[in-house]
Write an enzyme that holds these catalytic residues in place. Structure first.
Site, PDB file in Angstrom:
ATOM      1  NE  ARG A   1      32.449   4.440  78.057  1.00  0.00           N
ATOM      2  CZ  ARG A   1      31.491   4.624  78.978  1.00  0.00           C
ATOM      3  NH1 ARG A   1      31.054   3.619  79.716  1.00  0.00           N
ATOM      4  NH2 ARG A   1      30.960   5.825  79.150  1.00  0.00           N
TER       5      ARG A   1
ATOM      6  CD  GLU B   1      37.384  17.674  71.486  1.00  0.00           C
ATOM      7  OE1 GLU B   1      38.455  17.256  70.994  1.00  0.00           O
ATOM      8  OE2 GLU B   1      37.029  17.411  72.644  1.00  0.00           O
TER       9      GLU B   1
ATOM     10  CG  HIS C   1      33.716  17.258  74.313  1.00  0.00           C
ATOM     11  ND1 HIS C   1      34.495  16.623  73.358  1.00  0.00           N
ATOM     12  CD2 HIS C   1      32.559  16.536  74.385  1.00  0.00           C
ATOM     13  CE1 HIS C   1      33.835  15.574  72.884  1.00  0.00           C
ATOM     14  NE2 HIS C   1      32.665  15.505  73.490  1.00  0.00           N
TER      15      HIS C   1
ATOM     16  CB  CYS D   1      30.738  14.284  70.965  1.00  0.00           C
ATOM     17  SG  CYS D   1      29.667  14.721  72.348  1.00  0.00           S
TER      18      CYS D   1
END
Length: 205
Positions: free
Chosen positions: A89, A79, A166, A142
């Site tokens: 979500r 990342e 990830h 995360c």
């Protein structure tokens, strides 16, 4: 002697395992003469960054690599950017589900990783595991940990190299391959620090 802190998450969303921890817990205790400290952190907005901060104080590492699971991805994602946003979500493991909330109202809109992200992706590819540089860590726990980590390093540990990775679910690349990828990343950071390679790797979409 160098010291490296590597964190992985507990399972979340009803799953029985988290691919990040399955990879992290397989890491050896030494890589290239550096001590490797493996820490399991909770998948909660309230507790995750606190656990990372406690681990930073406990181990005083030179390098920090936080690792999370990204179920929709097929490659190990190094990342590049953490954004100042919690937008969940699904609820976290404590039942919290923030909506369009800043992680730190006094913080910048985003932080860049201090890791040499392109060099790390190349090293992972060369280890036989598919990799990519990612421009989004999502907006769940995360990204929250990634942002809070970079904020901590800016304020308290400016000399420490840190970032976020990830890994896909275990059925996509498997925990042994994910662990091999993490070793390649750690070796690259130990060798290069924050200095990246001048490789073209942007996106048009």
């Amino acid at each position: 002697m160098s010291s490296v802190l590597v964190t992985g998450f507990e399972p979340f969303g009803g799953a029985s395992v988290n691919a990040s921890w399955e990879a992290v817990r397989r890491l050896p205790l030494r890589i290239r003469n550096a001590d490797i400290h493996r820490e399991l952190i909770p998948c909660t907005f309230a507790g995750s960054a606190s656990a990372v901060h406690a681990a930073l104080e406990r181990h005083r590492p030179d390098v920090v690599v936080c690792v999370g699971e990204a179920g929709s991805r097929t490659r190990v994602s190094i990342e590049r950017v953490a954004v100042n946003l919690d937008d969940a979500r699904i609820p976290d493991n404590a039942g919290q589900q923030p909506l369009d909330a800043p992680i730190d109202a006094a913080g910048p809109a985003a932080y860049f990783s201090r890791m040499p992200v392109k060099a790390c992706a190349l090293a992972v590819d060369r280890s036989g595991v598919p990799a990519e540089v990612s421009l989004t860590a999502g907006s769940y726990v995360c990204n929250h940990v990634f942002y809070r980590l970079m904020r901590m390093l800016e304020k308290e540990l400016p000399h420490v190299v840190g970032g976020f990775v990830h890994v896909p679910r275990g059925e996509t690349i498997g925990p042994d391959a994910a662990e091999r990828a993490l070793r390649a990343i750690i070796e690259t950071v130990l060798e290069r620090g924050s200095e990246d390679l001048p490789l073209r790797g942007g996106r048009e979409d």
